[in-house]
Design a protein around this motif. Structure first.
Motif, short mmCIF file in Angstrom:
data_model
loop_
_atom_site.label_atom_id
_atom_site.label_comp_id
_atom_site.label_asym_id
_atom_site.label_seq_id
_atom_site.Cartn_x
_atom_site.Cartn_y
_atom_site.Cartn_z
N LEU A 190 10.92 6.30 -12.52
CA LEU A 190 10.58 6.01 -11.13
C LEU A 190 9.22 5.33 -11.03
CD1 LEU A 190 11.18 6.27 -8.11
CD2 LEU A 190 10.14 8.55 -8.18
N VAL A 191 8.28 5.83 -11.84
CA VAL A 191 6.95 5.21 -11.85
C VAL A 191 7.04 3.75 -12.28
CG1 VAL A 191 4.70 5.19 -13.00
CG2 VAL A 191 5.68 7.34 -12.17
N GLY A 192 7.87 3.48 -13.30
CA GLY A 192 8.03 2.11 -13.76
C GLY A 192 8.62 1.21 -12.67
N GLU A 193 9.61 1.77 -11.93
CA GLU A 193 10.21 1.00 -10.84
C GLU A 193 9.19 0.71 -9.75
OE1 GLU A 193 13.50 3.23 -9.43
OE2 GLU A 193 14.62 3.13 -11.33
N LYS A 194 8.41 1.77 -9.39
CA LYS A 194 7.41 1.59 -8.34
C LYS A 194 6.32 0.61 -8.77
CE LYS A 194 8.94 4.21 -5.06
NZ LYS A 194 9.33 3.59 -3.77
N GLU A 221 0.83 -1.21 0.00
CA GLU A 221 0.00 0.00 0.00
C GLU A 221 0.87 1.26 0.00
OE1 GLU A 221 -2.34 -0.63 3.47
OE2 GLU A 221 -3.88 -1.82 2.42
N THR A 222 2.00 1.22 0.76
CA THR A 222 2.92 2.37 0.79
C THR A 222 3.55 2.58 -0.58
OG1 THR A 222 3.40 1.95 3.12
CG2 THR A 222 4.97 3.31 1.90
N ALA A 223 3.98 1.51 -1.20
CA ALA A 223 4.59 1.60 -2.53
C ALA A 223 3.57 2.08 -3.56
CB ALA A 223 5.16 0.25 -2.93
N ASN A 246 1.54 6.39 -7.10
CA ASN A 246 0.49 7.34 -7.47
C ASN A 246 1.00 8.78 -7.43
OD1 ASN A 246 -1.24 5.18 -7.73
ND2 ASN A 246 -2.17 5.44 -5.72
N ALA A 247 1.80 9.08 -6.38
CA ALA A 247 2.35 10.43 -6.26
C ALA A 247 3.31 10.75 -7.40
CB ALA A 247 3.07 10.58 -4.91
N ALA A 248 4.16 9.75 -7.73
CA ALA A 248 5.11 9.95 -8.84
C ALA A 248 4.37 10.12 -10.16
CB ALA A 248 6.08 8.77 -8.90
N SER A 249 3.28 9.40 -10.34
CA SER A 249 2.50 9.51 -11.59
C SER A 249 1.97 10.92 -11.77
CB SER A 249 1.35 8.49 -11.57
OG SER A 249 1.84 7.18 -11.55
#
Length: 429
Positions: free
Chosen positions: A76-80, A45-47, A52-55
């Motif tokens: 970063l979004v891809g990594e998350k 859930e944290t990830a 979502n924030a990075a998106s």
């Protein structure tokens, strides 16, 4: 199935109740797995929140024309995304492990269930009727002259092997009359709803009542995956699967007459003579769906319904409360009714009536809406034999045997037998 929250709140009580069944503690393993599962869910859930924030930031960077920041954030979004997927998979694996472990743990006995290791520690509660005093040595059912060739084990063995029987002529009709009488009594006098159900069910139905996953060897499975029911408890109880009843609809009291199928795994050498222990047999099963608060009263009521059959047939019996070492996997408390068999000079089980609390309902997600309002809660389930037809036939034959070789049949069956009252050489007279 058990509520992990209840185990989390009082693991000592949970293990103590399992110990009464002779089982080792499981709460340490469960709580360790539960902690890992909750940590994995929290991490996922944290990830997900970070993703979502990075998106959102990706869109802002693109709007500003900051290509470098846009590319960094997109990576970063891809990594998350990959991180979230891995964490969700891990949480799912741990959740499945938790469910599998919980599914293999039996129900907890009620406080008033007597402690004990096995059937020798069951406690007799009451008796009804007096075993008849014979002026001759009573025979077992399969040796009675009145039965004759109408109970045929040879043809059954040729057709199907051991632990099967073919009933013919008058014996077959008495067997049918017994089932009809039981149904009429339960429907007309006890208010049960007569139901006809399939005898082939899916995995989910067997899992819901506790036959799976632990006791698969006790039942038969077809080549295309269906299971032959060991009792109509499976079908009737699973009426609640995935349902939410109105509180005003409860209790639901049902009965069904079905063929039942059991592999009798582990019973090699037991009751090999006669038809006491068969792979295929018929039973009138009773099932009640109710609120947890009324379950104990329903347990007494259902037991009396089974006792009424024996009393109407004038068959002596006794009621036992099973000890912690003998109650079934899904039961909180069980009464066994044992009928007197003069041919064996002992009482033998003819009905087992159990209250399961919410244990089965949790496995199948069966709930109800409380009449006072509030969110849906799990229902309570009960089941009991009302009765095993073949064993009842055995009791009728053995208790009614006469010195001249005939069998006198119970009066309540006479209307179902065209007014015939006795069995002589396999025929009704």
């Amino acid at each position: 199935m058990h509520d992990i929250r209840a185990i989390r709140e009082n693991p000592e009580h949970f293990d103590a109740q399992l110990a009464r069944r002779g089982l080792s503690p499981v709460s340490p393993e469960l709580l360790k797995l539960d902690a890992e599962r909750r940590a994995a869910i929290h991490a996922a859930e944290t990830a997900q929140a970070a993703q979502n924030a990075a998106s959102k930031q990706v869109g802002a960077a693109k709007a500003k024309g900051d290509d470098a920041e846009f590319e960094r954030l997109r990576a970063l979004v891809g990594e998350k995304k990959a991180e979230v997927s891995a964490m969700q998979d891990r949480a799912g694996e741990l959740d499945a492990q938790m469910r599998d472990l919980l599914l293999g743990i039996p129900n907890l006995p009620l406080d008033d269930v007597p402690d004990g290791a096995d059937e020798d520690d069951n406690v007799e509660q009451s008796r009804w009727g007096t075993p008849r005093d014979f002026s001759f040595d009573p025979l077992e059912h399969y040796a009675l002259p009145a039965v004759g060739a109408a109970m045929d084990f040879e043809i059954a063995a040729k057709l199907s092997g051991a632990r099967f029987v073919v009933l013919k002529d008058g014996v077959a009709r008495v067997h049918r009359a017994l089932a009809q009488f039981m149904l009429d009594l339960h429907v007309d006098q006890h208010g049960l709803s007569e139901t006809i159900t399939p005898v082939l069910v899916r995995d989910e139905a067997m899992l819901g009542t506790g036959q799976l996953p632990k006791f698969s060897e006790d039942s038969y499975q077809t080549t295309n995956g269906w299971w032959l029911i060991p009792t109509a408890e499976v079908t009737l109880t699973n009426f609640a699967g995935g349902e939410i009843f109105e509180g005003s609809e409860l209790p639901r009291r049902m009965c069904a007459h079905t063929n039942c199928f059991r592999s009798e795994a582990g019973s090699a050498g037991k009751d090999t003579a006669g038809m006491l222990r068969q792979h295929q047999f018929e039973k009138v099963e009773m099932v009640t769906l109710c609120t947890p608060e009324t379950a104990l009263d329903e347990h007494e009521r259902m037991t009396k319904c089974a006792e009424a059959v024996l009393e109407a047939l004038e068959l002596p019996y006794r009621r036992l409360v099973l000890c912690t070492g003998d109650i079934g996997f899904g039961a909180q408390k069980t009464y066994d009714l044992e009928v007197w068999l003069p041919g064996q000079n002992t009482y033998r089980e003819i009905s087992s009536v159990s209250t399961c609390g919410t244990f089965q309902a949790r496995r199948m997600n069966g709930r109800y809406k409380p009449e006072a309002g509030g969110k849906p809660e799990f229902i309570a389930t009960l089941n009991g034999s009302g009765l095993a037809v073949g064993r009842c036939l055995i009791a009728v034959l053995e208790n009614g045997q006469q010195e001249d070789g005939s069998v006198t049949l119970p009066k309540v069956l006479h209307p179902y037998l065209g007014g015939k009252t006795r069995l002589v050489d396999g025929k009704l007279v």
